[in-house]
Design a protein around this motif. Structure first.
Motif, PDB file in Angstrom:
ATOM      1  N   SER A 165       0.723  -1.044  -0.113  1.00 13.77           N
ATOM      2  CA  SER A 165       0.413  -0.215  -0.146  1.00 13.77           C
ATOM      3  C   SER A 165       1.045   1.283   0.063  1.00 13.77           C
ATOM      4  CB  SER A 165      -1.193  -0.237   1.033  1.00 13.77           C
ATOM      5  OG  SER A 165      -1.710   0.964   1.518  1.00 13.77           O
ATOM      6  N   ALA A 166       1.863   0.855   0.074  1.00 12.75           N
ATOM      7  CA  ALA A 166       2.891   2.267   1.288  1.00 12.75           C
ATOM      8  C   ALA A 166       3.633   2.661  -1.028  1.00 12.75           C
ATOM      9  CB  ALA A 166       3.728   1.943   2.461  1.00 12.75           C
ATOM     10  N   ALA A 167       3.760   1.612  -1.391  1.00 14.41           N
ATOM     11  CA  ALA A 167       4.709   1.946  -2.157  1.00 14.41           C
ATOM     12  C   ALA A 167       3.699   2.410  -3.541  1.00 14.41           C
ATOM     13  CB  ALA A 167       5.466   0.335  -2.338  1.00 14.41           C
ATOM     14  N   GLU A 168       2.299   1.969  -3.539  1.00 16.90           N
ATOM     15  CA  GLU A 168       1.589   2.141  -4.606  1.00 16.90           C
ATOM     16  C   GLU A 168       1.285   3.475  -5.068  1.00 16.90           C
ATOM     17  OE1 GLU A 168      -1.981   1.243  -3.478  1.00 16.90           O
ATOM     18  OE2 GLU A 168      -2.251  -0.975  -3.714  1.00 16.90           O
ATOM     19  N   PRO A 169       1.897   4.196  -6.554  1.00 17.96           N
ATOM     20  CA  PRO A 169       2.244   5.567  -6.484  1.00 17.96           C
ATOM     21  C   PRO A 169       0.502   6.314  -6.229  1.00 17.96           C
ATOM     22  CG  PRO A 169       1.315   4.265  -9.068  1.00 17.96           C
ATOM     23  CD  PRO A 169       1.713   3.395  -7.459  1.00 17.96           C
ATOM     24  N   ASP A 170       0.465   8.092  -5.994  1.00 13.31           N
ATOM     25  CA  ASP A 170      -0.747   8.430  -5.897  1.00 13.31           C
ATOM     26  C   ASP A 170      -1.457   8.157  -7.012  1.00 13.31           C
ATOM     27  OD1 ASP A 170      -2.650  10.453  -5.180  1.00 13.31           O
ATOM     28  OD2 ASP A 170      -1.185  11.982  -5.740  1.00 13.31           O
ATOM     29  N   SER A 171      -2.827   7.865  -7.061  1.00 15.95           N
ATOM     30  CA  SER A 171      -3.380   7.904  -8.358  1.00 15.95           C
ATOM     31  C   SER A 171      -4.496   8.824  -8.895  1.00 15.95           C
ATOM     32  CB  SER A 171      -4.126   6.249  -7.944  1.00 15.95           C
ATOM     33  OG  SER A 171      -5.127   6.520  -6.997  1.00 15.95           O
ATOM     34  N   GLY A 172      -3.962   9.348  -8.592  1.00 21.92           N
ATOM     35  CA  GLY A 172      -5.011  10.744  -8.324  1.00 21.92           C
ATOM     36  C   GLY A 172      -5.379  11.516  -9.558  1.00 21.92           C
ATOM     37  N   PRO A 173      -6.344  12.334 -10.431  1.00 20.10           N
ATOM     38  CA  PRO A 173      -6.421  12.913 -11.939  1.00 20.10           C
ATOM     39  C   PRO A 173      -5.288  13.314 -12.345  1.00 20.10           C
ATOM     40  CG  PRO A 173      -7.370  14.279  -9.664  1.00 20.10           C
ATOM     41  CD  PRO A 173      -7.015  12.875  -9.130  1.00 20.10           C
ATOM     42  N   ALA A 174      -4.890  13.372 -13.407  1.00 23.66           N
ATOM     43  CA  ALA A 174      -3.986  13.790 -14.271  1.00 23.66           C
ATOM     44  C   ALA A 174      -4.140  15.206 -14.668  1.00 23.66           C
ATOM     45  CB  ALA A 174      -3.253  13.143 -15.477  1.00 23.66           C
ATOM     46  N   THR A 175      -3.268  16.010 -14.239  1.00 18.92           N
ATOM     47  CA  THR A 175      -3.413  17.779 -15.045  1.00 18.92           C
ATOM     48  C   THR A 175      -3.074  17.480 -16.439  1.00 18.92           C
ATOM     49  OG1 THR A 175      -1.592  18.139 -13.782  1.00 18.92           O
ATOM     50  CG2 THR A 175      -3.917  18.235 -12.731  1.00 18.92           C
ATOM     51  N   ARG A 176      -3.822  18.640 -17.147  1.00 17.59           N
ATOM     52  CA  ARG A 176      -3.069  19.011 -18.009  1.00 17.59           C
ATOM     53  C   ARG A 176      -3.065  20.766 -18.361  1.00 17.59           C
ATOM     54  NH1 ARG A 176      -6.376  16.166 -23.182  1.00 17.59           N
ATOM     55  NH2 ARG A 176      -4.912  16.314 -24.133  1.00 17.59           N
ATOM     56  N   THR A 177      -1.512  19.966 -18.934  1.00 17.64           N
ATOM     57  CA  THR A 177      -0.827  22.184 -19.004  1.00 17.64           C
ATOM     58  C   THR A 177      -1.333  22.319 -20.419  1.00 17.64           C
ATOM     59  OG1 THR A 177       1.040  21.542 -20.012  1.00 17.64           O
ATOM     60  CG2 THR A 177       1.091  21.670 -17.824  1.00 17.64           C
ATOM     61  N   ALA A 178      -1.621  23.984 -20.542  1.00 13.96           N
ATOM     62  CA  ALA A 178      -2.011  24.047 -22.410  1.00 13.96           C
ATOM     63  C   ALA A 178      -1.115  23.519 -23.012  1.00 13.96           C
ATOM     64  CB  ALA A 178      -1.800  25.752 -22.336  1.00 13.96           C
ATOM     65  N   ALA A 179       0.257  23.270 -22.809  1.00 15.40           N
ATOM     66  CA  ALA A 179       1.673  22.759 -23.590  1.00 15.40           C
ATOM     67  C   ALA A 179       0.638  21.146 -23.771  1.00 15.40           C
ATOM     68  CB  ALA A 179       2.744  22.428 -23.337  1.00 15.40           C
ATOM     69  N   ASP A 180       0.185  20.506 -23.538  1.00 18.17           N
ATOM     70  CA  ASP A 180      -0.017  19.395 -23.574  1.00 18.17           C
ATOM     71  C   ASP A 180      -1.354  19.635 -24.216  1.00 18.17           C
ATOM     72  OD1 ASP A 180       1.592  18.236 -21.904  1.00 18.17           O
ATOM     73  OD2 ASP A 180       0.268  18.356 -20.133  1.00 18.17           O
ATOM     74  N   VAL A 181      -2.130  20.158 -24.389  1.00 14.84           N
ATOM     75  CA  VAL A 181      -3.580  20.497 -25.439  1.00 14.84           C
ATOM     76  C   VAL A 181      -2.962  20.988 -27.387  1.00 14.84           C
ATOM     77  CG1 VAL A 181      -5.646  21.362 -25.670  1.00 14.84           C
ATOM     78  CG2 VAL A 181      -4.896  21.202 -23.414  1.00 14.84           C
ATOM     79  N   PRO A 182      -3.595  20.048 -28.563  1.00 16.67           N
ATOM     80  CA  PRO A 182      -2.969  20.585 -29.512  1.00 16.67           C
ATOM     81  C   PRO A 182      -4.263  21.578 -29.677  1.00 16.67           C
ATOM     82  CG  PRO A 182      -4.396  18.545 -29.269  1.00 16.67           C
ATOM     83  CD  PRO A 182      -3.924  18.398 -27.873  1.00 16.67           C
ATOM     84  N   ASP A 183      -3.651  22.372 -30.925  1.00 19.43           N
ATOM     85  CA  ASP A 183      -4.289  23.127 -31.407  1.00 19.43           C
ATOM     86  C   ASP A 183      -5.777  22.758 -32.319  1.00 19.43           C
ATOM     87  OD1 ASP A 183      -2.485  25.297 -30.554  1.00 19.43           O
ATOM     88  OD2 ASP A 183      -1.270  25.204 -32.286  1.00 19.43           O
ATOM     89  N   ASP A 184      -6.360  23.812 -31.838  1.00 17.60           N
ATOM     90  CA  ASP A 184      -8.059  22.384 -33.002  1.00 17.60           C
ATOM     91  C   ASP A 184      -6.975  22.420 -34.226  1.00 17.60           C
ATOM     92  OD1 ASP A 184      -9.587  23.283 -30.570  1.00 17.60           O
ATOM     93  OD2 ASP A 184     -10.032  24.589 -31.448  1.00 17.60           O
ATOM     94  N   ASP A 185      -6.366  22.987 -34.958  1.00 19.39           N
ATOM     95  CA  ASP A 185      -6.674  22.662 -36.423  1.00 19.39           C
ATOM     96  C   ASP A 185      -5.494  22.130 -36.567  1.00 19.39           C
ATOM     97  OD1 ASP A 185      -7.702  24.672 -36.824  1.00 19.39           O
ATOM     98  OD2 ASP A 185      -6.808  26.213 -37.140  1.00 19.39           O
ATOM     99  N   GLY A 186      -4.205  21.049 -35.869  1.00 21.93           N
ATOM    100  CA  GLY A 186      -3.520  20.415 -35.300  1.00 21.93           C
ATOM    101  C   GLY A 186      -2.424  20.536 -35.751  1.00 21.93           C
ATOM    102  N   PRO A 187      -1.372  20.372 -35.187  1.00 27.16           N
ATOM    103  CA  PRO A 187      -0.020  20.512 -35.645  1.00 27.16           C
ATOM    104  C   PRO A 187       0.688  21.179 -36.683  1.00 27.16           C
ATOM    105  CG  PRO A 187       0.544  18.313 -35.246  1.00 27.16           C
ATOM    106  CD  PRO A 187      -0.925  18.812 -34.684  1.00 27.16           C
ATOM    107  N   GLU A 188       1.228  21.853 -37.187  1.00 23.42           N
ATOM    108  CA  GLU A 188       1.541  23.032 -38.618  1.00 23.42           C
ATOM    109  C   GLU A 188       2.780  22.135 -38.865  1.00 23.42           C
ATOM    110  OE1 GLU A 188       0.285  27.420 -38.152  1.00 23.42           O
ATOM    111  OE2 GLU A 188       2.193  26.748 -38.395  1.00 23.42           O
TER     112      GLU A 188
END
Length: 233
Positions: A184-207
């Motif tokens: 139990s102590a060795a289990e990683p924190d399973s909290g929700p992952a957070t995404r930064t602006a850099a992780d979100v692709p543009d609507d038009d896709g990468p150029e």
């Protein structure tokens, strides 16, 4: 001689009760308390000098005690805070194979039993002999529970030796609990992952980047248009 013998018996009885949290009261204190109770017309009362931290664990070790529920709610019956996490000793055992971990804990339990019962060696502590047969009572049951909890860091009930009635059964239980606590102590924190602006692709896709080979294949109009597009960005 008779008086001496009686005095010795009284002393032994007082020591026996004191070990269980019942201290002999001074006669004056006892009579004052009884007088107050009778003055309040409370004719169903017990006057006693009780060390609850010592008395309750022994009294409740082998059976429930509804009369004292309010005194034991919200904490351990002996008033001790439970350990938080495994001790260094127990954490080290977590890395052993299951069989080796159980053998090490059986050695621990047998040493603790010998110490509590006043034996110098563990030879008389058979792995599959019941604690009751070894000579345990409610008071010594609480003592070995305390020692075992301190050695391992595990939260153990006061009824420990009644739930696991032989050293082998107790060692097997401790081995399982240590393995579970370590996992139990060795289990990683399973909290929700957070995404930064850099992780979100543009609507038009990468150029797509323009390579040197693409530039070599462009005509003049295409090169001018590409330069204008870059200037607008």
């Amino acid at each position: 001689m008779a008086a001496t013998a009686a005095g010795g018996a009284d002393g032994d009885a007082a020591a026996y009760l004191a070990r269980r949290g019942l201290t002999a009261m001074e006669p004056g204190t006892a009579l004052t308390a009884m007088t107050d109770a009778l003055g309040a017309q409370d004719t169903c009362v017990t006057v006693a000098d009780v060390d609850w931290g010592r008395f309750l664990p022994a009294f409740t070790a082998g059976r429930p005690a509804p009369l004292f529920t309010r005194l034991t709610d919200g904490g351990t019956a002996d008033g001790e805070a439970e350990e938080e996490g495994l001790t260094a000793y127990a954490a080290g055992l977590a890395g052993f194979s299951p069989a080796r971990r159980e053998r090490a804990l059986l050695d621990l339990v047998r040493r603790q039993v010998a110490d509590v019962l006043g034996h110098r060696e563990t030879d008389g502590v058979a792995a599959r002999t019941g604690f009751a047969e070894l000579g345990f009572d409610s008071l010594t049951a609480v003592e070995i529970r305390r020692r075992t909890a301190e050695a391992t860091g595990l939260p153990l009930p006061n009824s420990m030796i009644f739930d696991y009635p032989t050293p082998a059964a107790l060692a097997a239980h401790l081995a399982e609990e240590i393995a579970a606590a370590a996992a139990s102590a060795a289990e990683p924190d399973s909290g929700p992952a957070t995404r930064t602006a850099a992780d979100v692709p543009d609507d038009d896709g990468p150029e797509e980047a323009v390579s040197d080979s693409d530039i070599d294949e462009m005509d003049v109009d295409a090169l001018i248009q590409a330069a204008l597009d870059n200037a607008e960005e």
